[in-house]
Design an enzyme around this catalytic site. Structure first.
Site: not given
Ligand SMILES: Nc1nc2c(ncn2[C@@H]2O[C@H](COP(=O)(O)OP(=O)(O)OP(=O)(O)O)[C@@H](O)[C@H]2O)c(=O)[nH]1
Length: 196
Positions: A69
C-alpha cells in the site's frame, strides 16, 4: 513457488514482471477505511498487512503472498488517491516546488510466516504551472494513483528528483522485497520465471 500479488495495481504487476516474477493476482477487496492512524508509514504497513492476510487466507500455505500500500506524506498530511479532479489540482498547487515522502508498506506472508516493512522515498516536485496542472489532471492519470502523481508516466516530467528507491514510488520496492523473501528463507532468484 507460487507468488501471489494481493493488489489490483497494474504498476505493481508490471514491476514484478519486469523483475522476472510472474505472480498470480488476487485482489483483496478489503475496506481500507477500517485502518486509521496519523502516521503515514504505519498506515501503509497496516493496509499492506490487511490486504496480504485477506488474500493469504484464500491460497495454499506454500504460496508467497505480497501485499502493498502506498501513501504520500506531505506537510503533515497523508495523501492517498485524490477524491476527484478538484482535489488533485489543489494538491498539485500545494506540492509544486516542494517535497513529500512516498511511503509504501510491504507485507509478505508464507504460511504463518509474515514480515512487514515500510520503504520511503523522498520526492521533489517541479515548479509546475497552473496550465500544466490543469492539463495533467485532465488526463485522469493523477486520479488513480497515491499522491496524485506518477514517476513513470505523464507525471514523470513533474518530478525533479527522488531520494531513495524508484520502484518504491511506483508501488513496490524490489530490494525491500528481496530482503523480505531472503528473511523468509526464499532466495530472490529462485522466484524468477525466466522464459527459456
Ligand atoms: N505507475 C505508477 N503508479 C503509481 C505511482 N505512485 C502510485 N502509484 C499507484 O497508486 C496506487 C496506490 O494505491 P494503493 O491503495 O496502494 O493500491 P491500489 O492501486 O488501490 O491497489 P490495491 O493494492 O489492490 O489496493 C497503486 O496502484 C500504485 O501502483 C507511480 O509513480 N507510478
Amino acid at each position: 513457488m507460487r507468488v501471489v500479488l494481493a493488489s489490483q495495481s497494474p504498476a505493481r504487476l508490471a514491476t514484478l514482471r519486469s523483475a522476472g516474477i510472474e505472480p498470480d493476482v488476487i485482489v483483496s477487496g478489503v475496506d481500507e477505511d477500517q485502518i486509521t492512524t496519523t502516521d503515514a508509514g504505519n498506515l501503509a504497513a497496516a493496509l499492506a498487512q490487511l490486504k496480504c492476510r485477506a488474500v493469504a487466507a484464500q491460497v495454499e500455505p506454500d504460496a508467497l503472498v505480497i501485499g502493498c500500500d502506498s501513501v504520500l506524506a506531505f506537510e503533515g498530511e497523508i495523501f492517498g488517491k485524490p477524491e476527484g479532479p478538484d482535489e488533485a489540482v489543489g494538491r498539485w498547487r500545494r506540492m509544486r516546488g516542494r517535497s513529500g515522502v512516498l511511503h509504501t508498506g510491504h507485507c509478505v506472508r508464507r504460511g504463518e510466516d509474515e514480515l512487514i516493512e515500510t520503504a520511503s522515498t523522498i520526492v521533489h516536485f517541479a515548479d509546475v504551472t497552473d496550465d500544466e496542472i490543469d492539463a495533467y489532471v485532465a488526463t485522469g492519470e493523477p486520479l488513480h494513483v497515491a499522491g496524485a502523481f506518477t514517476i513513470d508516466g505523464l507525471g514523470g516530467a513533474f518530478i525533479r528528483g527522488i531520494e531513495g528507491d524508484h520502484h518504491n514510488v511506483v508501488g513496490l520496492s524490489l530490494p525491500v522485497l528481496r530482503d523480505m523473501a531472503r528473511d523468509l528463507g526464499i532466495p530472490w532468484t529462485s522466484l524468477w520465471t525466466l522464459s527459456s
